[in-house]
Every structure is written in C-alpha cells, then in structure tokens.
Design an enzyme around this catalytic site. Structure first.
Site, PDB file in Angstrom:
ATOM      1  N   GLU A 174      -8.373  -0.214   1.135  1.00 35.69           N
ATOM      2  CA  GLU A 174      -7.956  -0.230   2.538  1.00 35.69           C
ATOM      3  C   GLU A 174      -8.712   0.780   3.389  1.00 35.69           C
ATOM      4  OE1 GLU A 174      -3.888  -0.370   5.241  1.00 35.69           O
ATOM      5  OE2 GLU A 174      -3.910  -1.028   3.164  1.00 35.69           O
ATOM      6  N   ARG A 175      -9.053   1.923   2.820  1.00 36.27           N
ATOM      7  CA  ARG A 175      -9.833   2.892   3.595  1.00 36.27           C
ATOM      8  C   ARG A 175     -11.192   2.313   3.978  1.00 36.27           C
ATOM      9  NH1 ARG A 175     -11.640   6.896   0.985  1.00 36.27           N
ATOM     10  NH2 ARG A 175     -11.945   8.342   2.692  1.00 36.27           N
ATOM     11  N   ARG A 176     -11.825   1.630   3.032  1.00 29.70           N
ATOM     12  CA  ARG A 176     -13.122   1.002   3.328  1.00 29.70           C
ATOM     13  C   ARG A 176     -12.977  -0.094   4.381  1.00 29.70           C
ATOM     14  NH1 ARG A 176     -14.109  -0.857  -2.291  1.00 29.70           N
ATOM     15  NH2 ARG A 176     -12.138   0.180  -2.726  1.00 29.70           N
ATOM     16  N   GLU A 184      -5.577   2.894  -7.714  1.00 32.43           N
ATOM     17  CA  GLU A 184      -6.784   3.251  -6.948  1.00 32.43           C
ATOM     18  C   GLU A 184      -6.584   4.592  -6.248  1.00 32.43           C
ATOM     19  OE1 GLU A 184      -9.633   1.465  -3.430  1.00 32.43           O
ATOM     20  OE2 GLU A 184      -7.466   1.261  -3.275  1.00 32.43           O
ATOM     21  N   ASN A 185      -5.452   4.757  -5.595  1.00 36.12           N
ATOM     22  CA  ASN A 185      -5.188   5.996  -4.866  1.00 36.12           C
ATOM     23  C   ASN A 185      -5.027   7.190  -5.801  1.00 36.12           C
ATOM     24  OD1 ASN A 185      -4.890   5.498  -1.859  1.00 36.12           O
ATOM     25  ND2 ASN A 185      -3.633   3.847  -2.658  1.00 36.12           N
ATOM     26  N   GLN A 229       0.835  -1.202   0.000  1.00 35.70           N
ATOM     27  CA  GLN A 229       0.000   0.000   0.000  1.00 35.70           C
ATOM     28  C   GLN A 229       0.873   1.257   0.000  1.00 35.70           C
ATOM     29  OE1 GLN A 229      -2.377   2.648  -0.314  1.00 35.70           O
ATOM     30  NE2 GLN A 229      -3.664   0.888   0.255  1.00 35.70           N
TER      31      GLN A 229
END
Length: 281
Positions: free
Chosen positions: A83-85, A116-117, A42
């Site tokens: 990862e935030r979700r 994604e980021n 990440q």
C-alpha cells in the site's frame, strides 16, 4: 487436510524483491492505478510522514521496482500488500504500476498485509496489537496458531495484545512515540487506571528509561494510587543514582530526608578509591 504454510519466513516467497524482479516478469503486468483499491484489512493506520515523501521521490526517479500484490475484486483489483508503494505511485503521478495477482480470502489478506509490515517494521506497537486482535476475532484462531503462522513466539503475541488493555489516551501515546513498547508493557502490568495514568505522566515528564519506569511501577504499587508525588520523587533520586553509577562505574545510593540527604559512593579496593578520587577531584 492440507497443512497451511507459515508466513513468517520472509516476503521473498510472496513478493519478489528487486533481484527477483526479472524472474517474475511473466507473472506481473502493468495495472492502471485507478483500478486498484486499498486493502480493507490493512493493519497500518498512518501512512503519512517523511518516509512516504522519500518513497515518492524514489518512485519519481526509478518507478515502482517491486510489484504490488493484489487480488481480483469486482471490476478491478484490491491490494493485499504494497500500500505504501501504491500511495507513493499516486502521489508521483504514475498511471500504471506492476502487480502480481494472488487470490486470497479476507483472513489471508490480513495475514499477508501484517507479515509485510512486520518484516519491514512499518507498524507501531498498537497497530500490530490491533492486527493480532483482528486475526483472533475474525479468523477464529488462537494466539499459538497466529504465532506459528507469522513465525513469532506466542509470548510476543500475548505481550502485544496486553497493550490493548491500556486506556485509549495511553495507546495514543504509544502510536505517537511518546511512550515506547517497553514503557507501555510496564504500564499495562498495573491494574488500577489511576495508577496507570500517574505512571504515564511520570515517564513522559521525567523522560524515564524502561528500567526506571519498572522501578517506579513497583514503588507505586507498594504506595498505592494517589501517592504519585512521593513515588515520583523516589524515582527521580533513583534516576540520579543510576546516572552517577554509570558515570563513576560503581554503586551509588542517594537518600532524601526532610532537609537535605546524603550520597553514598561505594568502593571495594584501595585502587578503586584512587580511581574515584581521580574522577571527583
């Protein structure tokens, strides 16, 4: 040899959005949150802040709408994207979240997390640069190949990587928002570390725009390290002249002498002179 597809065309091909959620029902399943571990590749470092708090509130209200992307790992699963979700689901107290399984190598996990980021503008400039560096170091790739894979210009990758030549303290300034990407690029263009530090201090103290920082960098390069006080004064008067230029709509020059100085306001017609007099009187 099969040609690898570029990843920079959006997330819709990788992760279904809310409208495509129903179409993906056959591909996703509800996975226990405890069986999922974070993506070691990440690129994002900081997950704290009000954005995550708002996402937690949304998850409590509506659950996880868009499935997470995971790969099988040992007796559980490892995150690829989302990862935030996942973190928000943990804070919201969810036991299970929707996931889609996709097998991926370490390089692909890094690329997918990065894209994604990038699309969601979740990375600060230093996190983005570190991700590019990791792709170069661990993937044995080139800047041109990375640009093609991520749908970006090679110059974007090169300019981003230049930020990693900055001292750690200045990189931290960028990560914490004291300096913008534009400011950092100007500082990165200076080779002398002392001059870099002097310019950084001037930008933060004076609240310089990127254009003002560029002008100060040129003056600093001409004056040499250790001349920051003079350069800072010059930059200050340049900033004032730019502010007056915007306010008056014409060229303004400020020159400083040992005692006092002068302000020159340019006009190019009688009508413009009348306009300026109307503003100043």
């Amino acid at each position: 040899m099969q040609k690898r597809k570029a990843l920079g065309k959006g997330l819709s091909a990788l992760i279904p959005d809310e409208q495509g959620f129903e179409e993906s029902e056959r591909r996703f399943f509800m996975c226990p949150v405890a069986l999922i571990e974070p993506n070691p590749y990440q690129p994002r470092v900081d997950f704290s802040g009000p954005e995550l708090d708002r996402l937690v509130d949304s998850v409590k209200e509506s659950g996880i709408v868009t499935p997470l992307l995971v790969s099988r790992y040992e007796s559980g699963y490892r995150l690829i994207a989302g990862e935030r979700r996942w973190r928000a689901a943990q804070k919201a107290g969810l036991d299970r979240v929707p996931v889609i399984i996709r097998e991926a190598s370490g390089r692909e996990m890094l690329e997918l997390a990065l894209i994604e980021n990038l699309h969601r503008k979740d990375l600060n400039p230093i996190e983005e640069a570190l991700a590019y560096r990791r792709l170069l170091d661990e993937g044995g790739s080139t800047q041109e190949n990375i640009a093609k894979r991520l749908g970006r210009d090679r110059s974007t990758i090169a300019n981003s990587l230049r930020l990693l030549t900055l001292p750690g303290s200045i990189q931290q300034d960028v990560m914490e928002g004291r300096l913008t990407m534009g400011h950092a690029r100007v500082i990165a263009g200076i080779k002398d570390d002392r001059a870099r530090k002097e310019l950084r201090d001037m930008i933060v103290r004076r609240g310089m725009s990127v254009r003002q920082a560029e002008n100060a960098a040129k003056r600093l390069a001409a004056a040499g390290p250790g001349k920051a006080a003079k350069v800072q004064a010059d930059a200050y008067y340049y900033s004032l002249s730019e502010n007056l230029k915007r306010a008056l709509g014409t060229k303004v020059e400020i020159s400083k002498k040992k005692k006092g100085g002068r302000i020159v306001i340019h006009f190019y017609s009688e009508e413009e002179l009348d306009r300026l007099l109307g503003i100043l009187t």
